[in-house]
Scaffold this motif. Structure first.
Motif, PDB file in Angstrom:
ATOM      1  N   THR A  93     -23.570 -35.787 112.527  1.00  0.00           N
ATOM      2  CA  THR A  93     -23.642 -35.716 110.770  1.00  0.00           C
ATOM      3  C   THR A  93     -25.016 -35.748 110.474  1.00  0.00           C
ATOM      4  OG1 THR A  93     -23.479 -38.161 110.648  1.00  0.00           O
ATOM      5  CG2 THR A  93     -21.396 -37.000 110.285  1.00  0.00           C
ATOM      6  N   HIS A 164     -17.804 -32.865 103.261  1.00  0.00           N
ATOM      7  CA  HIS A 164     -17.999 -32.266 104.504  1.00  0.00           C
ATOM      8  C   HIS A 164     -19.271 -32.667 105.181  1.00  0.00           C
ATOM      9  CE1 HIS A 164     -20.934 -30.105 101.708  1.00  0.00           C
ATOM     10  NE2 HIS A 164     -21.600 -29.706 102.708  1.00  0.00           N
ATOM     11  N   PHE A 167     -17.192 -35.356 107.148  1.00  0.00           N
ATOM     12  CA  PHE A 167     -15.807 -35.212 107.894  1.00  0.00           C
ATOM     13  C   PHE A 167     -15.802 -33.781 108.235  1.00  0.00           C
ATOM     14  CE2 PHE A 167     -14.674 -38.627 105.016  1.00  0.00           C
ATOM     15  CZ  PHE A 167     -14.359 -39.564 105.865  1.00  0.00           C
ATOM     16  N   ALA A 171     -13.277 -31.086 104.901  1.00  0.00           N
ATOM     17  CA  ALA A 171     -13.334 -31.681 103.708  1.00  0.00           C
ATOM     18  C   ALA A 171     -14.067 -30.854 102.666  1.00  0.00           C
ATOM     19  CB  ALA A 171     -14.095 -33.132 104.106  1.00  0.00           C
ATOM     20  N   TRP A 174     -12.518 -31.011  99.011  1.00  0.00           N
ATOM     21  CA  TRP A 174     -12.157 -32.359  98.637  1.00  0.00           C
ATOM     22  C   TRP A 174     -12.684 -32.676  97.312  1.00  0.00           C
ATOM     23  CZ3 TRP A 174     -11.987 -36.264 103.262  1.00  0.00           C
ATOM     24  CH2 TRP A 174     -11.011 -35.842 104.373  1.00  0.00           C
TER      25      TRP A 174
END
Length: 237
Positions: A93, A164, A167, A171, A174
């Motif tokens: 990430t 995003h 995840f 995502a 979302w």
């Protein structure tokens, strides 16, 4: 000294002794990165993982660590775990890691983590220490995410934006836009907005505690008044 029950550990971590609302620990990351849900959730997950692992490790070595070097040893354990989390975030990430910036390394000095290591994990078995870390992490993370969601909602009119970053592509859709044509409320996403939201949450918790205490007193049966015994020594007519 008897070990606390898992029920007491749960109540303390989530409500009675919540690190954010009661102990007021870890306020720097709590207020610094809670301007959006994804930032708050990312830091909450990282802090919870370090808290669980550090509590478990401290409990395992508590019997072999000399008292003179206890705190430095605990800090080294927390720093090593924080470095692992930092490397994992850089690998998976990276964009979120760049946004959170210095607050990821600062997990090492988070008062919540060090306080639980020294105040609880060093005095209890690994099972209770790990569970305490889980519950305290959930309590701290819940407040962090709640503040982030409220600030994002009032500031932009939407929640769960840019999920995003945490995840991945799954995502990307979302985001929930609750207020269309919303012009935004800048104060909510600025640093003063974090203090306001935290103050409102603390006030809400205190009010709930007050209501529960009043109900408990109202339902508690009153002890009967002690009857007075009157002794008659004589009767004169």
């Amino acid at each position: 000294m008897s070990s606390p029950s898992y029920r007491d550990i749960t109540l303390n971590g989530l409500w009675k002794n919540n690190p954010a609302l009661v102990q007021l620990l870890g306020l720097c990351p709590l207020l610094g990165v809670s301007n959006s849900t994804v930032n708050a959730l990312g830091l909450a997950l990282a802090s919870a993982v370090v808290l669980i692992c550090s509590n478990t490790a401290v409990s395992l070595v508590r019997g072999v660590v000399n008292t003179a070097v206890r705190l430095p040893a605990f800090v080294m354990i927390i720093a090593a775990l924080t470095t692992c989390i930092e490397l994992l975030m850089q690998a998976f990430t990276y964009e979120l890691y760049q946004i959170l910036g210095i607050f990821i390394p600062l997990i090492t000095t988070n008062c919540v983590i060090l306080g639980r290591a020294d105040g609880f994990a060093a005095k209890n078995d690994p099972g209770r220490a790990a569970y305490d870390g889980l519950v305290m992490g959930l309590g701290f993370g819940a407040v962090l995410v709640m503040i982030g969601a409220l600030r994002e909602l009032f500031g932009t009119g939407a929640v769960l934006a840019n999920m995003h970053l945490l995840f991945g592509p799954i995502a990307a859709d979302w985001q929930l836009t609750l207020f269309t044509d919303y012009r935004g409320f800048l104060l909510a996403i600025l640093p003063p907005g974090a203090f306001i939201m935290l103050g409102l949450l603390i006030a809400g918790k205190n009010r709930i505690d007050q209501i529960l205490a009043e109900r408990a007193r109202a339902t508690q049966p009153q002890a009967p008044a002690q009857s007075r015994r009157v002794r008659v020594t004589g009767v004169i007519e």
